[in-house]
Design a protein around this motif. Sequence first.
Motif, PDB file in Angstrom:
ATOM      1  N   ARG A   3       8.033   6.854 -15.167  1.00 18.63           N
ATOM      2  CA  ARG A   3       7.307   5.781 -14.486  1.00 18.63           C
ATOM      3  C   ARG A   3       5.890   6.255 -14.223  1.00 18.63           C
ATOM      4  NH1 ARG A   3       9.792   3.400  -9.054  1.00 18.63           N
ATOM      5  NH2 ARG A   3       8.222   4.302  -7.700  1.00 18.63           N
ATOM      6  N   THR A   4       4.923   5.453 -14.665  1.00 18.20           N
ATOM      7  CA  THR A   4       3.506   5.790 -14.497  1.00 18.20           C
ATOM      8  C   THR A   4       2.857   4.772 -13.586  1.00 18.20           C
ATOM      9  OG1 THR A   4       3.452   6.712 -16.736  1.00 18.20           O
ATOM     10  CG2 THR A   4       1.331   6.220 -15.690  1.00 18.20           C
ATOM     11  N   GLU A   5       2.070   5.254 -12.632  1.00 16.98           N
ATOM     12  CA  GLU A   5       1.406   4.370 -11.687  1.00 16.98           C
ATOM     13  C   GLU A   5      -0.104   4.488 -11.847  1.00 16.98           C
ATOM     14  OE1 GLU A   5       2.885   4.588  -7.727  1.00 16.98           O
ATOM     15  OE2 GLU A   5       4.976   4.786  -8.353  1.00 16.98           O
ATOM     16  N   ALA A   6      -0.783   3.355 -11.769  1.00 17.52           N
ATOM     17  CA  ALA A   6      -2.233   3.345 -11.944  1.00 17.52           C
ATOM     18  C   ALA A   6      -2.840   2.228 -11.112  1.00 17.52           C
ATOM     19  CB  ALA A   6      -2.594   3.152 -13.420  1.00 17.52           C
ATOM     20  N   SER A   7      -4.106   2.392 -10.782  1.00 15.23           N
ATOM     21  CA  SER A   7      -4.846   1.356 -10.053  1.00 15.23           C
ATOM     22  C   SER A   7      -5.762   0.623 -11.018  1.00 15.23           C
ATOM     23  CB  SER A   7      -5.677   1.982  -8.925  1.00 15.23           C
ATOM     24  OG  SER A   7      -4.849   2.555  -7.935  1.00 15.23           O
ATOM     25  N   LEU A   8      -5.767  -0.711 -10.912  1.00 17.52           N
ATOM     26  CA  LEU A   8      -6.706  -1.548 -11.663  1.00 17.52           C
ATOM     27  C   LEU A   8      -7.774  -2.014 -10.680  1.00 17.52           C
ATOM     28  CD1 LEU A   8      -4.236  -3.781 -13.728  1.00 17.52           C
ATOM     29  CD2 LEU A   8      -5.449  -1.731 -14.496  1.00 17.52           C
ATOM     30  N   PHE A   9      -9.002  -1.580 -10.889  1.00 17.11           N
ATOM     31  CA  PHE A   9     -10.064  -1.892  -9.939  1.00 17.11           C
ATOM     32  C   PHE A   9     -10.759  -3.199 -10.301  1.00 17.11           C
ATOM     33  CE2 PHE A   9      -9.453   2.657  -9.387  1.00 17.11           C
ATOM     34  CZ  PHE A   9      -9.400   2.741  -7.998  1.00 17.11           C
ATOM     35  N   VAL A  10     -10.968  -4.012  -9.276  1.00 13.57           N
ATOM     36  CA  VAL A  10     -11.532  -5.356  -9.429  1.00 13.57           C
ATOM     37  C   VAL A  10     -12.872  -5.408  -8.697  1.00 13.57           C
ATOM     38  CG1 VAL A  10     -11.179  -7.808  -8.956  1.00 13.57           C
ATOM     39  CG2 VAL A  10      -9.206  -6.339  -9.497  1.00 13.57           C
ATOM     40  N   VAL A  15       7.564   0.455   0.772  1.00 12.15           N
ATOM     41  CA  VAL A  15       7.731  -0.941   0.363  1.00 12.15           C
ATOM     42  C   VAL A  15       7.273  -1.124  -1.087  1.00 12.15           C
ATOM     43  CG1 VAL A  15       6.955  -3.301   0.763  1.00 12.15           C
ATOM     44  CG2 VAL A  15       7.548  -1.845   2.700  1.00 12.15           C
ATOM     45  N   GLU A  16       6.143  -0.533  -1.436  1.00  8.24           N
ATOM     46  CA  GLU A  16       5.653  -0.638  -2.811  1.00  8.24           C
ATOM     47  C   GLU A  16       6.622   0.055  -3.773  1.00  8.24           C
ATOM     48  OE1 GLU A  16       1.675   0.747  -3.159  1.00  8.24           O
ATOM     49  OE2 GLU A  16       0.849  -0.803  -1.847  1.00  8.24           O
ATOM     50  N   ALA A  17       7.161   1.194  -3.358  1.00  8.40           N
ATOM     51  CA  ALA A  17       8.110   1.915  -4.218  1.00  8.40           C
ATOM     52  C   ALA A  17       9.364   1.088  -4.453  1.00  8.40           C
ATOM     53  CB  ALA A  17       8.463   3.261  -3.588  1.00  8.40           C
ATOM     54  N   GLN A  18       9.839   0.409  -3.407  1.00  7.45           N
ATOM     55  CA  GLN A  18      11.024  -0.439  -3.559  1.00  7.45           C
ATOM     56  C   GLN A  18      10.764  -1.570  -4.539  1.00  7.45           C
ATOM     57  OE1 GLN A  18      11.940  -1.630   0.438  1.00  7.45           O
ATOM     58  NE2 GLN A  18      13.036   0.254   0.927  1.00  7.45           N
ATOM     59  N   ALA A  19       9.540  -2.136  -4.510  1.00  8.92           N
ATOM     60  CA  ALA A  19       9.194  -3.201  -5.450  1.00  8.92           C
ATOM     61  C   ALA A  19       9.239  -2.677  -6.882  1.00  8.92           C
ATOM     62  CB  ALA A  19       7.822  -3.760  -5.114  1.00  8.92           C
ATOM     63  N   ALA A  20       8.623  -1.526  -7.107  1.00  9.90           N
ATOM     64  CA  ALA A  20       8.611  -0.947  -8.455  1.00  9.90           C
ATOM     65  C   ALA A  20      10.010  -0.566  -8.906  1.00  9.90           C
ATOM     66  CB  ALA A  20       7.693   0.269  -8.488  1.00  9.90           C
ATOM     67  N   ASP A  21      10.875  -0.212  -7.962  1.00 11.51           N
ATOM     68  CA  ASP A  21      12.248   0.186  -8.296  1.00 11.51           C
ATOM     69  C   ASP A  21      13.079  -0.966  -8.845  1.00 11.51           C
ATOM     70  OD1 ASP A  21      11.864   2.804  -7.630  1.00 11.51           O
ATOM     71  OD2 ASP A  21      12.750   2.642  -5.626  1.00 11.51           O
ATOM     72  N   ARG A  22      12.605  -2.211  -8.669  1.00 15.44           N
ATOM     73  CA  ARG A  22      13.353  -3.329  -9.243  1.00 15.44           C
ATOM     74  C   ARG A  22      13.412  -3.205 -10.767  1.00 15.44           C
ATOM     75  NH1 ARG A  22      16.071  -3.044  -6.231  1.00 15.44           N
ATOM     76  NH2 ARG A  22      14.762  -1.544  -5.166  1.00 15.44           N
ATOM     77  N   ALA A  23      12.387  -2.611 -11.364  1.00 19.27           N
ATOM     78  CA  ALA A  23      12.354  -2.429 -12.819  1.00 19.27           C
ATOM     79  C   ALA A  23      12.776  -1.019 -13.217  1.00 19.27           C
ATOM     80  CB  ALA A  23      10.952  -2.724 -13.365  1.00 19.27           C
ATOM     81  N   PRO A  78       9.753   3.138 -20.749  1.00 22.85           N
ATOM     82  CA  PRO A  78       8.860   3.659 -19.709  1.00 22.85           C
ATOM     83  C   PRO A  78       8.300   2.506 -18.878  1.00 22.85           C
ATOM     84  CG  PRO A  78       8.362   4.677 -21.831  1.00 22.85           C
ATOM     85  CD  PRO A  78       9.333   3.550 -22.100  1.00 22.85           C
ATOM     86  N   VAL A  79       8.152   2.715 -17.599  1.00 16.80           N
ATOM     87  CA  VAL A  79       7.702   1.665 -16.681  1.00 16.80           C
ATOM     88  C   VAL A  79       6.269   1.947 -16.233  1.00 16.80           C
ATOM     89  CG1 VAL A  79       8.089   0.582 -14.429  1.00 16.80           C
ATOM     90  CG2 VAL A  79      10.041   1.181 -15.886  1.00 16.80           C
ATOM     91  N   MET A  80       5.444   0.918 -16.301  1.00 18.41           N
ATOM     92  CA  MET A  80       4.060   0.999 -15.820  1.00 18.41           C
ATOM     93  C   MET A  80       3.947   0.193 -14.531  1.00 18.41           C
ATOM     94  SD  MET A  80       2.016   2.930 -17.567  1.00 18.41           S
ATOM     95  CE  MET A  80       0.595   2.380 -16.631  1.00 18.41           C
ATOM     96  N   VAL A  81       3.395   0.803 -13.488  1.00 13.92           N
ATOM     97  CA  VAL A  81       3.183   0.136 -12.204  1.00 13.92           C
ATOM     98  C   VAL A  81       1.686   0.088 -11.938  1.00 13.92           C
ATOM     99  CG1 VAL A  81       3.675   0.145  -9.730  1.00 13.92           C
ATOM    100  CG2 VAL A  81       5.390   1.021 -11.351  1.00 13.92           C
ATOM    101  N   TYR A  82       1.153  -1.123 -11.790  1.00 18.55           N
ATOM    102  CA  TYR A  82      -0.281  -1.314 -11.557  1.00 18.55           C
ATOM    103  C   TYR A  82      -0.517  -1.877 -10.162  1.00 18.55           C
ATOM    104  CZ  TYR A  82      -0.771  -0.932 -16.659  1.00 18.55           C
ATOM    105  OH  TYR A  82      -0.730  -0.500 -17.966  1.00 18.55           O
ATOM    106  N   ARG A  83      -1.445  -1.289  -9.447  1.00 20.94           N
ATOM    107  CA  ARG A  83      -1.924  -1.844  -8.174  1.00 20.94           C
ATOM    108  C   ARG A  83      -3.315  -2.400  -8.398  1.00 20.94           C
ATOM    109  NH1 ARG A  83       0.928   2.636  -7.135  1.00 20.94           N
ATOM    110  NH2 ARG A  83       2.588   2.509  -5.554  1.00 20.94           N
TER     111      ARG A  83
END
Length: 251
Positions: free
Chosen positions: A19-26, A185-193, A201-206
């Motif tokens: 599982r890879t986590e990354a931030s998308l900046f706006v 809370v964010e980890a629990q959301a990502a854990d749904r997938a 492989p799972v990608m998690v974007y904030r």
Amino acid sequence: RPFVLRRKKVDVLPDLPPRTEASLFVTLNESERALYDAIRIAARSEVSAMLAQNRGALAVLEALLRLRQCACHASLVPGQKAETSSKTEVLLDRLRHSIDGGHRALVFSPWTSLLDLLEPRLVRENISFIRLDGSTRNREEVVARFQHPDGPSVMLVSLKAGGTGLNLTAADHVFIVDPWWNPAVEAQAADRAHRIGQDNPVMVYRLVTEDTVEERIQVLKEKKKNLAEAAIGSGDAALSLSRDDLLELLD
């Protein structure tokens, strides 16, 4: 002496894909920036005065709520109206790329009002989707439709309704539209997938709006997380915020 017995997910389920986590900046556009700065200046003045009198916890939370809403979509702010938002456009662009690459996605937000704003844009972009929130009565049916191999490409999920107890392994991309300072809370959301049954492989974007309370929260969250790791070896500790921490978020 007190001690912490900790068992990490990677130790219990070593066969799960990475599982890879990354931030998308706006970046806010000009009108969004003007609205955000106006709200921030007014809120900081009000909050500073109330904290000086040892009161104002609710005022701080309300101010942070308004700023978070403004960072996501101006239409979430009472009295404001906007056709779209910078964050919406970034999200849609990434969703299109994900779908074109053969992926399916979960989109989490704590606000059903934001999901309401996203729905017509997904329709306009011809992106198939399904929705799960607190008002959903047929949860099992909705989950089954999404999990079907021919199910929709996107599931819109309210954070409260979809935080726990759901198996949504048909998705391997997760988008957290409004990051907040509770890592658990964010980890629990990502854990749904990212759970048993996931083969990819799972990608998690904030999605983090630059130079806003969202970016400051991420910095503060990381600092607190590092302190927790150093102290007890757990990044899931609740974050305690001082008066200076709160004021720093409104700078």
